[in-house]
Design a protein around this motif. Structure first.
Motif, mmCIF file in Angstrom:
data_model
loop_
_atom_site.group_PDB
_atom_site.id
_atom_site.type_symbol
_atom_site.label_atom_id
_atom_site.label_comp_id
_atom_site.label_asym_id
_atom_site.label_seq_id
_atom_site.Cartn_x
_atom_site.Cartn_y
_atom_site.Cartn_z
ATOM 1 N N LYS A 41 0.832 -1.207 0.000
ATOM 2 C CA LYS A 41 0.000 0.000 0.000
ATOM 3 C C LYS A 41 0.869 1.261 0.000
ATOM 4 O O LYS A 41 0.613 2.190 -0.768
ATOM 5 N N ASN A 161 -9.120 -10.850 -0.092
ATOM 6 C CA ASN A 161 -10.438 -10.221 -0.003
ATOM 7 C C ASN A 161 -11.232 -10.784 1.166
ATOM 8 O O ASN A 161 -11.944 -10.054 1.858
ATOM 9 N N VAL A 164 -9.997 -9.187 4.284
ATOM 10 C CA VAL A 164 -10.581 -7.850 4.429
ATOM 11 C C VAL A 164 -11.965 -7.955 5.068
ATOM 12 O O VAL A 164 -12.302 -7.197 5.984
ATOM 13 N N GLN A 165 -12.758 -8.912 4.612
ATOM 14 C CA GLN A 165 -14.091 -9.115 5.185
ATOM 15 C C GLN A 165 -14.003 -9.448 6.667
ATOM 16 O O GLN A 165 -14.728 -8.887 7.474
ATOM 17 N N GLY A 168 -12.837 -6.520 8.698
ATOM 18 C CA GLY A 168 -13.840 -5.456 8.728
ATOM 19 C C GLY A 168 -15.138 -5.868 9.384
ATOM 20 O O GLY A 168 -16.117 -5.146 9.309
ATOM 21 N N GLN A 172 -17.155 -5.709 3.355
ATOM 22 C CA GLN A 172 -16.065 -5.650 2.400
ATOM 23 C C GLN A 172 -16.034 -4.273 1.777
ATOM 24 O O GLN A 172 -17.006 -3.818 1.206
#
Length: 175
Positions: A41, A161, A164-165, A168, A172
């Motif tokens: 990032k 991904n 991330v879910q 979080g 998403q």
């Protein structure tokens, strides 16, 4: 007690009951994943600054814009929850972005006390330029990797991904 060299280290019941091999591997993997994702990032942001110049918007402002782009008409409270920030912090970001012409606040049709957030036309145009440049930066970098390295990265995307879910709390948030 467990002997380590000539030293005796007391083990707690928790230590004895925990699946040690998984715990040790998971800690190392967790650190490596967090560090690697962070470096990727930062590298993308650095390359973007070289390409586009420094953004006048803070990372927090960009994150709020990203969220509103994904969920147009979001309430401030929902944005705060989605970003993991205090509502007053998001209110400050909203005021800054509204003053900069990037966000607009509209009253909710059903409840005039509720304000909904929308990107302005200028913000959508800016976001499209940023997205296109970011894609170009990443595409150029991927082009310098081997076919196998690109395949490994592509194969890891579904798991990332999903991570991330999980991180979080089930939501998403796209990039």
């Amino acid at each position: 007690m467990e002997a380590v060299g000539a030293q005796q280290i007391p083990l707690s019941e928790k230590d004895i009951m925990a699946p040690m091999s998984l715990d040790v591997v998971a800690r190392g993997e967790a650190t490596e994943v967090a560090d690697t994702v962070g470096r990727v990032k930062r590298a993308i942001r650095h390359r973007m600054r070289l390409e586009l110049g420094a953004s006048p918007l803070s990372e927090a402002q960009l994150e709020l814009m990203r969220l509103v782009r994904l969920e147009s008409g979001l309430r401030v409270q929902d944005a705060a929850a989605g970003l993991g920030l205090a509502p007053n912090t998001v209110s400050t970001l909203v005021k800054q972005l509204t003053a900069a012409g990037m966000l607009e606040r509209r009253p909710d049709g059903g409840d005039g006390r509720v304000t909904r957030l929308f990107l302005t036309r200028a913000a959508r145009a800016r976001w499209a330029l940023r997205r296109d440049r970011r894609e170009g930066v990443v595409r150029a970098a991927l082009g310098q990797l081997t076919v196998e390295e690109r395949a490994d990265i592509a194969a890891a995307l579904p798991a990332l991904n999903r991570l991330v879910q999980v991180l979080g709390g089930g939501a998403q948030v796209g990039v």
